[in-house]
Scaffold this motif. Structure first.
Motif, PDB file in Angstrom:
ATOM      1  N   UNK A 154       0.854  -1.192   0.000  1.00  0.00           N
ATOM      2  CA  UNK A 154       0.000   0.000   0.000  1.00  0.00           C
ATOM      3  C   UNK A 154       0.888   1.239   0.000  1.00  0.00           C
ATOM      4  N   UNK A 198       0.409   4.931   0.609  1.00  0.00           N
ATOM      5  CA  UNK A 198      -0.603   5.870   1.099  1.00  0.00           C
ATOM      6  C   UNK A 198      -0.041   7.284   1.128  1.00  0.00           C
ATOM      7  N   UNK A 199      -0.559   8.167   0.263  1.00  0.00           N
ATOM      8  CA  UNK A 199      -0.018   9.521   0.241  1.00  0.00           C
ATOM      9  C   UNK A 199      -0.476  10.333   1.447  1.00  0.00           C
ATOM     10  N   UNK A 200       0.460  10.649   2.333  1.00  0.00           N
ATOM     11  CA  UNK A 200       0.146  11.538   3.460  1.00  0.00           C
ATOM     12  C   UNK A 200       0.773  12.891   3.140  1.00  0.00           C
ATOM     13  N   UNK A 201       0.738  13.806   4.123  1.00  0.00           N
ATOM     14  CA  UNK A 201       1.116  15.176   3.776  1.00  0.00           C
ATOM     15  C   UNK A 201       2.560  15.337   3.297  1.00  0.00           C
ATOM     16  N   UNK A 202       3.513  14.712   4.003  1.00  0.00           N
ATOM     17  CA  UNK A 202       4.905  14.986   3.657  1.00  0.00           C
ATOM     18  C   UNK A 202       5.570  13.891   2.833  1.00  0.00           C
ATOM     19  N   UNK A 203       4.983  12.718   2.820  1.00  0.00           N
ATOM     20  CA  UNK A 203       5.581  11.619   2.062  1.00  0.00           C
ATOM     21  C   UNK A 203       4.542  10.528   1.833  1.00  0.00           C
ATOM     22  N   UNK A 246       3.398   6.783   2.723  1.00  0.00           N
ATOM     23  CA  UNK A 246       3.621   5.704   3.674  1.00  0.00           C
ATOM     24  C   UNK A 246       3.543   4.410   2.861  1.00  0.00           C
ATOM     25  N   UNK A 290      -6.784  13.926   7.242  1.00  0.00           N
ATOM     26  CA  UNK A 290      -5.597  13.287   6.657  1.00  0.00           C
ATOM     27  C   UNK A 290      -5.622  13.311   5.132  1.00  0.00           C
ATOM     28  N   UNK A 311      -6.566   1.450   8.167  1.00  0.00           N
ATOM     29  CA  UNK A 311      -5.539   1.820   9.158  1.00  0.00           C
ATOM     30  C   UNK A 311      -5.980   1.387  10.560  1.00  0.00           C
ATOM     31  N   UNK A 332      -2.867   0.615  12.939  1.00  0.00           N
ATOM     32  CA  UNK A 332      -1.941   1.721  12.703  1.00  0.00           C
ATOM     33  C   UNK A 332      -2.488   2.958  13.398  1.00  0.00           C
ATOM     34  N   UNK A 388       0.501   9.815  14.057  1.00  0.00           N
ATOM     35  CA  UNK A 388       0.614   9.352  12.673  1.00  0.00           C
ATOM     36  C   UNK A 388       1.285  10.429  11.817  1.00  0.00           C
ATOM     37  N   UNK A 436       4.960  10.559  12.607  1.00  0.00           N
ATOM     38  CA  UNK A 436       5.619   9.449  11.935  1.00  0.00           C
ATOM     39  C   UNK A 436       5.801   9.827  10.475  1.00  0.00           C
ATOM     40  N   UNK A 437       4.764  10.459   9.958  1.00  0.00           N
ATOM     41  CA  UNK A 437       4.765  10.894   8.575  1.00  0.00           C
ATOM     42  C   UNK A 437       5.875  11.915   8.309  1.00  0.00           C
ATOM     43  N   UNK A 438       6.195  12.735   9.332  1.00  0.00           N
ATOM     44  CA  UNK A 438       7.177  13.797   9.136  1.00  0.00           C
ATOM     45  C   UNK A 438       8.623  13.301   9.297  1.00  0.00           C
TER      46      UNK A 438
END
Lengths: 186, 72
Positions: free
Chosen positions: A97, A99-104, A106, B30, B40, B45, B66, B69-71
């Protein structure tokens, strides 16, 4: 509405209102159910396609968050795809999967294994579990909405009708669009 | 009393001080669809809690985690 009890005119009206209120949920639920049904229906062809891609070692590289490198084989949905890689134990397949999140993005392996058909079946099975969580949550939201709006009325029949509608969407298969299979036996 | 059209409610960002959000509000925050959000949750998650009638709520701390983690 269930088959044993006839809804009152108020319950029918409330049901229509609730369908309108939760239209977006119902729309997304149905669309995702249809997508899953198509994945299930096309599973043998998708497995063939992925296996063929693995034999040809084709597909762009995807590095998942655990550091593993995979090669893309077939898209399943906008954000999930079947990938493959070579290991000492032979070919390995995974549903990945992105999954486009804000900064990158996943990038997660949802499930993996050496038998591509089993990997796809496990994926489809896991998706069905997600629908169960979703269905229960929609029913709870409908119940909450109706209890707040009609505090002294029994609207359980409306909640039940939602549950039936959602269960039906999971179980009923839409008109299928079958992928072309090019006959690689695996 | 003025009624806010439903499409406006959906696009309004939930107030920052809330402790938890519905799955749909969290999905909107999100920028992902509802099914992905439930996936998720099912894969743990994102941890959720249930309120009285069984409705799922996503704690704000879980969303922040989350996003942190994303950052990374």
């Amino acid at each position: 509405m269930n088959y044993y009890e006839r809804p009152t005119p108020l319950q029918e009206q409330v049901n229509a209102e609730a369908i309108q209120h939760f239209a977006e949920h119902l729309k997304q639920f149905k669309a995702n159910c249809d997508a899953l049904h198509n994945i299930e229906y096309n599973l043998p062809a998708t497995a063939n396609e992925a296996f063929r891609a693995a034999l040809q070692s084709s597909g762009h590289i995807i590095q998942t968050d655990d550091g593993t490198q995979w090669q893309h084989a077939v898209d399943l949905t906008k954000i999930t795809s079947v990938c493959h890689r070579r290991t000492e134990a032979g070919l390995e397949f995974a549903v990945v999967e992105c999954l486009p999140l804000k900064s990158r993005e996943m990038k997660d392996v949802l499930n993996s294994g050496h038998d591509v058909r089993e990997v796809l079946q496990t994926f489809a099975h896991d998706q069905r579990q997600v629908f169960k969580v979703w269905k229960d949550d929609i029913a709870a939201q409908v119940r909450e909405h109706l209890e707040e709006k009609y505090p002294h009325q029994d609207m359980s029949i409306v909640v039940e009708s939602f549950e039936i509608k959602l269960a039906r969407a999971i179980s009923e298969r839409p008109a299928q669009t079958q992928k072309q299979s090019h006959g690689v036996r695996i | 009393m003025e009624t806010i059209p439903e499409n406006e409610i959906q696009t309004t960002t939930p107030p920052a001080e809330r402790l938890a959000y519905s799955v749909q509000e969290a999905a909107d925050m999100l920028g992902i669809n509802y099914f992905t959000m439930y996936r998720l949750i099912q894969r743990q998650k994102l941890k959720t809690c249930r309120v009285l009638r069984g409705k799922l709520l996503v704690p704000r701390t879980e969303l922040l985690q989350l996003l942190q983690t994303d950052l990374r």
